[in-house]
Write an enzyme that holds these catalytic residues in place. Structure first.
Site: not given
Ligand code: UD1
Length: 369
Positions: A211
């Site tokens: 991820h």
């Molecule tokens: C985040 C954390 C990372 C952690 C990871 C675990 C930061 C910078 N990164 O990364 O350290 O290891 O979570 O999962 O905080 N999204 C969904 N559904 C959800 C959650 C996210 O669709 O329930 C989408 C978001 O809208 C976004 C993408 O996934 O487009 C990434 O989500 P984001 O929270 O920005 O960072 P992660 O890559 O999940």
């Protein structure tokens, strides 16, 4: 007077880390301690798979408030969490704000708290990858630079903090609350549907998770990584619970392999069942390297660095690196049965949360909290 602790949780790994602390707080409260907590979900992760199932399975009470700050760039997410958390903390003042791990929510809420003159406790303080291209490293550096009480998982973290000029008086080497959750829930792990669907057999499949932006945001790199794993995996099934961030990229890539099974993110109890029975785990997550080490399952980290060196020196983890070409020799060694065994890691014994809450009680007594 009761002491008030505001606990912040935003993203999947946070939920695993706060659950045992909340249970320990409930325990001391039931024994008469005058500590109260307020649970704030920032909303960073919001899917049932990424958030709801963790609350249910780990028996975390419903948050007192959800700030609903999800999506957007890092700056947008940080800013919206700060705006909403400032209102929340002004309406519900606390003696201490407790942040965990290294996600955007951790940093954003630490900044707000300290600016409102509220003390900050950081769980998993002091770990460093020294890789400033990782958003998590920036989050750790900023959070630790404005933390009052540092709760650490390793001697390396203690040393890092001391080298940064932090007084030993404020560093509490308590162990790892993620392992508290793992040990507590281990008897309740259960097989996800894919287990029966594929007739999986223990020790005859691998688990893959990816991820991190550096691994997944660029299509060709992600494809090359998956190609390399599949080319050297002895034709055993690879189970790949796909993180939402990775899904977006994977959907653009037209890949299909007979032995690669891409599935939705799994609940905590199902995911760890898969890990516990796997031949090996390939991952770019930090937390999974800790869990695999304690479960004595071979673990390959597809990164060039780690902030968790004890998973390598004592655990089952090996740093493979970002270059997919490097995967082959490690898989060859795995299939020759030459993987190292995990050893005990100091204080990763299921009692970290108790140690943390004991410190809170002491701080409360000394009126330092
Ligand atoms: C985040 C954390 C990372 C952690 C990871 C675990 C930061 C910078 N990164 O990364 O350290 O290891 O979570 O999962 O905080 N999204 C969904 N559904 C959800 C959650 C996210 O669709 O329930 C989408 C978001 O809208 C976004 C993408 O996934 O487009 C990434 O989500 P984001 O929270 O920005 O960072 P992660 O890559 O999940």
């Amino acid at each position: 007077m009761s002491y008030k602790i505001t606990i912040i949780a935003g993203a999947r790994p946070n939920f695993v880390k706060i659950a045992p602390i909340i249970h320990e707080l409930e325990q001391v409260k039931s024994e008469g301690a005058t500590i109260n907590y307020r649970l704030v979900h920032t909303g960073q992760h919001y899917d049932k798979n990424m958030s709801g199932s963790f609350f249910n399975q780990l028996k975390i009470p419903q948050p007192h408030v959800n700030l609903n700050c999800y999506g957007g760039s890092h700056a947008t997410q940080t800013a919206s969490i700060m705006v909403e958390f400032e209102k929340e903390l002004l309406s519900n003042p606390a003696n201490l704000v407790l942040v965990v791990g290294d996600v955007t929510s951790t940093m954003a809420c630490a900044i707000v708290a300290q600016k409102l003159h509220t003390k900050v406790a950081h769980i998993e303080a002091g770990i460093r990858s020294d890789d400033w291209s990782m958003p998590e490293e920036i989050n750790r550096l900023i959070t630790d630079s404005i933390t009052n009480y540092f709760f650490t998982t390793s001697e390396t973290a203690n040393k890092n903090l001391i080298n940064n000029g932090i007084s030993k008086d404020y560093i509490f080497f308590v162990g790892n609350t993620m392992i508290d959750s793992l040990l507590k829930h281990r008897p309740h792990f259960f097989a996800p549907p894919i287990w029966n669907k594929l007739n999986l057999i223990a020790d005859n499949y691998m688990v893959l998770t990816l991820h991190r932006p550096a691994n997944v945001d660029e299509e060709n790199r992600l494809k090359f990584t998956i190609d390399s794993i599949l080319a050297h995996s002895n034709n055993i099934p690879i189970i790949f619970p796909v993180h939402p961030r990775t899904k977006k990229v994977l959907e653009r890539l037209e890949i299909s392999y007979p032995k690669l099974y891409c599935i939705d993110p799994l609940s905590y109890l199902e995911f760890n069942y898969l890990v516990e029975n796997a031949k090996a785990v390939l991952t770019d997550s930090g937390g999974i390297t800790e869990e695999a080490s304690i479960q004595d399952i071979p673990c390959m980290t597809l990164r060039d660095n780690t902030e968790r060196p004890e998973t390598i020196t004592l655990g089952t983890n090996v740093l493979v690196g970002m270059d997919p070409i490097k995967i082959k020799p490690h898989l060859a060694r795995l299939f020759k049965g030459q993987w190292k065994r995990g050893q005990q890691i100091p204080k990763w014994d299921g009692k970290a949360s108790k140690r943390i809450v004991d410190v809170f009680l002491e701080l409360q007594k000394s009126e330092d909290l």
